[in-house]
Design an enzyme around this catalytic site. Structure first.
Site, PDB file in Angstrom:
ATOM      1  N   ASN A 150      19.871  47.445  37.943  1.00 40.29           N
ATOM      2  CA  ASN A 150      19.550  47.069  39.486  1.00 40.29           C
ATOM      3  C   ASN A 150      17.992  46.563  39.302  1.00 40.29           C
ATOM      4  O   ASN A 150      17.551  45.807  40.116  1.00 40.29           O
ATOM      5  CB  ASN A 150      19.562  47.967  40.473  1.00 40.29           C
ATOM      6  CG  ASN A 150      19.411  49.457  40.135  1.00 40.29           C
ATOM      7  OD1 ASN A 150      19.996  49.893  38.919  1.00 40.29           O
ATOM      8  ND2 ASN A 150      18.577  49.998  41.008  1.00 40.29           N
ATOM      9  N   GLN A 178      25.988  45.850  40.280  1.00 40.89           N
ATOM     10  CA  GLN A 178      25.085  44.884  40.104  1.00 40.89           C
ATOM     11  C   GLN A 178      25.771  43.710  39.513  1.00 40.89           C
ATOM     12  O   GLN A 178      25.101  42.469  39.415  1.00 40.89           O
ATOM     13  CB  GLN A 178      23.677  45.021  39.870  1.00 40.89           C
ATOM     14  CG  GLN A 178      23.047  46.077  40.283  1.00 40.89           C
ATOM     15  CD  GLN A 178      22.444  45.522  41.560  1.00 40.89           C
ATOM     16  OE1 GLN A 178      22.342  44.367  42.056  1.00 40.89           O
ATOM     17  NE2 GLN A 178      21.936  46.431  42.619  1.00 40.89           N
ATOM     18  N   SER A 198      30.635  47.739  45.034  1.00 43.44           N
ATOM     19  CA  SER A 198      29.992  47.845  46.307  1.00 43.44           C
ATOM     20  C   SER A 198      29.933  46.520  46.986  1.00 43.44           C
ATOM     21  O   SER A 198      29.556  45.744  46.295  1.00 43.44           O
ATOM     22  CB  SER A 198      28.414  48.536  46.271  1.00 43.44           C
ATOM     23  OG  SER A 198      28.227  48.561  47.536  1.00 43.44           O
ATOM     24  N   ALA A 199      30.383  46.598  48.210  1.00 47.03           N
ATOM     25  CA  ALA A 199      30.632  45.469  48.982  1.00 47.03           C
ATOM     26  C   ALA A 199      29.322  44.834  49.343  1.00 47.03           C
ATOM     27  O   ALA A 199      29.147  43.431  49.591  1.00 47.03           O
ATOM     28  CB  ALA A 199      31.837  45.401  50.038  1.00 47.03           C
ATOM     29  N   THR A 235      41.579  58.186  56.469  1.00 47.53           N
ATOM     30  CA  THR A 235      42.177  56.786  57.098  1.00 47.53           C
ATOM     31  C   THR A 235      41.433  55.671  56.365  1.00 47.53           C
ATOM     32  O   THR A 235      39.916  55.835  56.213  1.00 47.53           O
ATOM     33  CB  THR A 235      42.036  57.027  58.360  1.00 47.53           C
ATOM     34  OG1 THR A 235      43.077  58.027  58.966  1.00 47.53           O
ATOM     35  CG2 THR A 235      42.634  55.578  59.393  1.00 47.53           C
ATOM     36  N   CYS A 323      10.044  55.715  46.813  1.00 45.38           N
ATOM     37  CA  CYS A 323       9.072  56.061  47.719  1.00 45.38           C
ATOM     38  C   CYS A 323       9.516  57.563  48.150  1.00 45.38           C
ATOM     39  O   CYS A 323      10.740  57.632  48.558  1.00 45.38           O
ATOM     40  CB  CYS A 323       8.885  55.422  48.903  1.00 45.38           C
ATOM     41  SG  CYS A 323       8.558  53.510  48.366  1.00 45.38           S
TER      42      CYS A 323
END
Ligand code: PMP
Length: 385
Positions: A150, A178, A198-199, A235, A323
């Protein structure tokens, strides 16, 4: 504002938002309910699963929807350890440059007694293949290596790792977060056993993703329950899943064009940056990389300072560094590549998206010239004085 932080997240596509809104307001019943509204929700779920799996290149039954890549990574690792126990496979092998969430999990497990080995990377960010070969053996529960980093965009040697894992009958997990939408690679052709996705990295919503689990591979679940064929109870997040499907479909439709355009723009950006000052360094410039990512240093100017200046000049981006309350921690990826702490704290990541334009690149170069170049020149003079 020019947004060059697409590896952090992307703007949800209007079509994804529209379909999510529809799922929230119209098809909001529980997909497990047997009544008609429930069955309408079930049909939407089945349809979304087909759309996402077409994009990924897997079978619909291989897709387990999760809350994102972090959860998928957890199922991969913790499931592997649970499964490995009976097989005498207790050791984890990961790359040293995995996502911080995955490395933090490995660190926690190590603290609890799990043997964990990290495959080092070379100075150019590429995986040390010889080290990988030395570390993978019959006691390994899981080999986990990301598809692309990434921070640097460097691509990992997935085919070679798949063969290595297969030779030792080790399940091979790829954090493909990525990779998807930035490479034309299909799960079924990757040789991997598990993928995390990941969307929100491909213009879908946050809080939804998937684990792809190769057919026939029995994998212990973390959340008990009937949903997702008993592999992830709870759900289903239908609006999120539908948004994921819409985003995946859009990415499929334009992938080849998007990749070519992003690469041309990235090259324009890199050439312009390198021409500004001889202290500009593009990290991993010669390694195979994602077409949208530039990791660079402006001499040893601190990334925080550079990013502040850039933001005031209208360009937002990120550093690879984390950070914390105590200040900026140098990037673990750059440190693993052998960079000094100062170099690691100086790394800035500009990541392009499919909506990035030539004009954005021209303006970014102008912003760097205006806001960052004077700092570099001052630094250079101070060093020479
Ligand atoms: N893995 C990689 C390589 C990532 O870049 C990210 C997102 N920064 C994640 C995992 C985490 O994804 P999510 O936000 O869906 O949990």
């Amino acid at each position: 504002m020019i947004y060059l932080d697409h590896n952090a997240t992307t703007q949800p596509a209007p079509q994804a938002v529209q379909e999510m809104l529809d799922a929230l307001t119209r098809v909001w019943a529980n997909p497990s309910s047997v009544h008609a509204p429930g069955q309408a929700a079930r049909r939407l779920l089945v349809d979304a699963r087909a759309r996402v799996s077409a994009f990924i290149g897997c079978q619909p039954a291989e897709l387990v929807f999760t809350s994102g890549a972090t959860e998928a990574n957890h199922i991969a690792v913790l499931g592997a350890l649970a499964r490995g126990k009976a097989l005498g496979r207790t050791r984890l092998v990961l790359s040293a440059v995995e996502h911080p969430g995955l490395l933090a999990l490995a660190e926690r497990l190590r603290g609890e007694g799990t043997p964990v080995d990290l495959i080092p990377v070379r100075a150019d960010g590429q995986l040390d293949r010889a080290a990988a070969r030395a570390l993978v053996g019959r006691d390994v529960a899981l080999l986990s290596v990301m598809g692309a980093n990434n921070e640097t965009g460097v691509l990992m040697p997935l085919a070679e790792l798949a063969a290595l894992a297969q030779a030792h009958e080790v399940p091979f997990h790829v954090d493909a977060t990525q990779l998807v939408g930035k490479q034309a690679l299909r799960f079924d052709a990757s040789g991997a056993d598990l993928w995390s996705l990941s969307a929100h990295k491909l213009h879908g919503p946050k809080g939804v993703g998937a684990l792809v689990l190769k057919k026939g591979l029995a994998w212990p679940s973390l959340q008990a329950g009937r949903q997702e064929r008993g592999r992830r109870g709870g759900t289903e997040n239908l609006p999120g899943i539908v948004g994921f499907a819409a985003a995946a479909e859009m990415a499929t439709a334009t992938l080849a064009d998007d990749l070519a355009r992003m690469l041309a723009l990235r090259e324009q950006l890199e050439a312009g940056l390198l021409a500004l000052h001889h202290d500009v360094v593009v990290v991993s410039a010669a390694a195979p990389r994602l077409p949208n990512t530039v990791c660079l240093r402006f001499g040893v100017l601190d990334a925080e300072q550079v990013l502040n200046k850039l933001e005031r000049a209208g360009v937002v981006a990120s550093s690879g560094a984390a950070c914390t309350a105590a200040g900026t921690q140098p990037s673990h990826v750059l440190l693993a590549m052998g960079a000094s702490r100062d170099e690691a704290k100086a790394s800035v990541r500009l990541s392009l998206g499919r909506e990035t334009t030539t004009d954005d690149i021209t303006q970014t170069l102008a912003a760097v010239r205006r806001a960052v170049l004077p700092l570099m020149q001052a630094e250079h003079q101070a060093v020479e004085a």
